[in-house]
Design an enzyme around this catalytic site. Sequence first.
Site, PDB file in Angstrom:
ATOM      1  N   GLY A  22       0.817  -1.211   0.000  1.00  0.00           N
ATOM      2  CA  GLY A  22       0.000   0.000   0.000  1.00  0.00           C
ATOM      3  C   GLY A  22       0.844   1.250   0.000  1.00  0.00           C
ATOM      4  O   GLY A  22       1.685   1.430   0.884  1.00  0.00           O
ATOM      5  N   ALA A  23       0.616   2.126  -0.996  1.00  0.00           N
ATOM      6  CA  ALA A  23       1.449   3.321  -1.149  1.00  0.00           C
ATOM      7  C   ALA A  23       0.853   4.566  -0.515  1.00  0.00           C
ATOM      8  O   ALA A  23       1.531   5.586  -0.397  1.00  0.00           O
ATOM      9  CB  ALA A  23       1.702   3.584  -2.643  1.00  0.00           C
ATOM     10  N   GLY A  25      -2.038   6.488   2.523  1.00  0.00           N
ATOM     11  CA  GLY A  25      -2.620   6.335   3.842  1.00  0.00           C
ATOM     12  C   GLY A  25      -1.673   5.740   4.860  1.00  0.00           C
ATOM     13  O   GLY A  25      -0.555   6.204   5.065  1.00  0.00           O
ATOM     14  N   GLY A  27      -0.081   2.905   4.764  1.00  0.00           N
ATOM     15  CA  GLY A  27       1.123   2.354   4.147  1.00  0.00           C
ATOM     16  C   GLY A  27       2.195   3.408   3.960  1.00  0.00           C
ATOM     17  O   GLY A  27       3.382   3.153   4.221  1.00  0.00           O
ATOM     18  N   SER A 151      -8.975  -4.933  11.857  1.00  0.00           N
ATOM     19  CA  SER A 151      -9.811  -3.734  11.939  1.00  0.00           C
ATOM     20  C   SER A 151     -10.705  -3.800  13.164  1.00  0.00           C
ATOM     21  O   SER A 151     -11.023  -4.891  13.672  1.00  0.00           O
ATOM     22  CB  SER A 151     -10.676  -3.633  10.676  1.00  0.00           C
ATOM     23  OG  SER A 151     -11.687  -2.667  10.810  1.00  0.00           O
ATOM     24  N   TYR A 178     -16.728  -7.002   4.536  1.00  0.00           N
ATOM     25  CA  TYR A 178     -15.472  -6.368   4.955  1.00  0.00           C
ATOM     26  C   TYR A 178     -15.003  -6.938   6.286  1.00  0.00           C
ATOM     27  O   TYR A 178     -13.817  -7.265   6.455  1.00  0.00           O
ATOM     28  CB  TYR A 178     -15.656  -4.857   5.055  1.00  0.00           C
ATOM     29  CG  TYR A 178     -14.449  -4.132   5.601  1.00  0.00           C
ATOM     30  CD1 TYR A 178     -13.308  -3.977   4.831  1.00  0.00           C
ATOM     31  CD2 TYR A 178     -14.450  -3.605   6.894  1.00  0.00           C
ATOM     32  CE1 TYR A 178     -12.185  -3.320   5.320  1.00  0.00           C
ATOM     33  CE2 TYR A 178     -13.339  -2.945   7.399  1.00  0.00           C
ATOM     34  CZ  TYR A 178     -12.213  -2.801   6.601  1.00  0.00           C
ATOM     35  OH  TYR A 178     -11.098  -2.158   7.102  1.00  0.00           O
TER      36      TYR A 178
END
Length: 326
Positions: A22-23, A25, A27, A151, A178
Site C-alpha cells: 500500500g502506497a 494512507g 502504508g 480492523s 469487509y
Amino acid sequence: MTKFWTLEDMPSQKGRTIVVTGAGGLGFEDAIALARAGGDVIIAGRNPAKGAEAMRRIRQEVRNASVTFEAVDLGDLGSIAAFSQRLKGERDHIDVLINNAGVMMPPARKTTVDGFELQFGTNYLGHFALTAQLLPLLMRGEAPRVVTLSSVAVRGGNAAINFNDLQAEHDYKPMPVYSQSKLACLMFALELQRRSKAAGWGITSIAAHPGISRTDLLHNGPGRVSAQGRIRSLLWFLFQPAAQGALPTLFAATSTAARGGAYYGPHKFGETRGYPAISQIPAQALETHVAHRLWHTSEQLTGVAFDRQIAPPAVAHLDAATSGDL
C-alpha cells in the site's frame, strides 16, 4: 507498556529490509517512519503513479532515504507471484513484511482478477499468498516479523467466516463482508504464529489495527456521497490522523516489547484512537479449528501452500503440532 509508545521509541532499522503493501494512507505513514529509522523500505502497490509520488515525498522529507516501489496487485495472484519472484531475484532476505493494503466496502459486489470477492480476495487472500511466497526470504531475515492488519470491524462478535458463502455470491452486504475479510486477516496472523513456532520457521507474526483513522479508504470504497463517505467528510475531526493510526503497526513491526501472536491497536475510546496497546482478540478469532479450515481453504483457493515454499523437513507433522495455544 509503562508509557505511551511513539516514533521516538522506534529502534534503528538500519540494515533491515522491510516490505509494506500500500502506497497511500497508513502504508505511506509506515514507509516514511521506517525510512526515517534507517530501514531499506520497499513499497508494494498497485498504482505506479501513487508509488512514485510516495517515493518523492519520502525522499523529500528523509535525507538519504532508502525507498523503492514495486508494482503488485493484491487482487491478482499472477501479479503477486511475479512480484515475489522479482524480490527473490533481487534480495537475499526480508526482515519485516507489513500486510497493510486493502479495500473497504464497495457498495456493489466486485471481484478480483481471479474471481474472488474483492474485499476477501484483496485484503486477505492476496496477503496470504504474498506471505507464503515470501516465506523463504523471511526465513533468511534477522528476527523476521510479519505484521497483518485487521480492523475494529471485527469487534462485537458479529464478524464470522462464512464458509457457506465465502465469496458473498449469494448475499453481499458491504460491512459484513469487509468484517469477514479483516477477521480472516486476524486469524491468519494468529495461525501463522502457531505454525511458525511449531515448524521452527523463526518468524514472529503479529496482528495490528489502526482504530479509526483519516485515510482515503472510506472515500475510495463506498465513495464520498455514501453515508459512510459523508460521515468521514463532515465528521473528519472524529478520525485520528493516519500517522497516529499507523503507530500500532509500527510498534508491532519494530518494538522489542511486541509479542508474537499478540494484537495491537489504539488504547482509548474503544480502541478507536490513541497510542499502541494490547487489543482484545474477539472469541471467534481464537477458534483454532476454524483457523485451520480457513488456512487449508486459502491454500486451495490461491494454489499457494506454505509447506511447498521451503524444504520438506521444516514442516514435517505441522498440522499435528499446531493445535496448542498461542
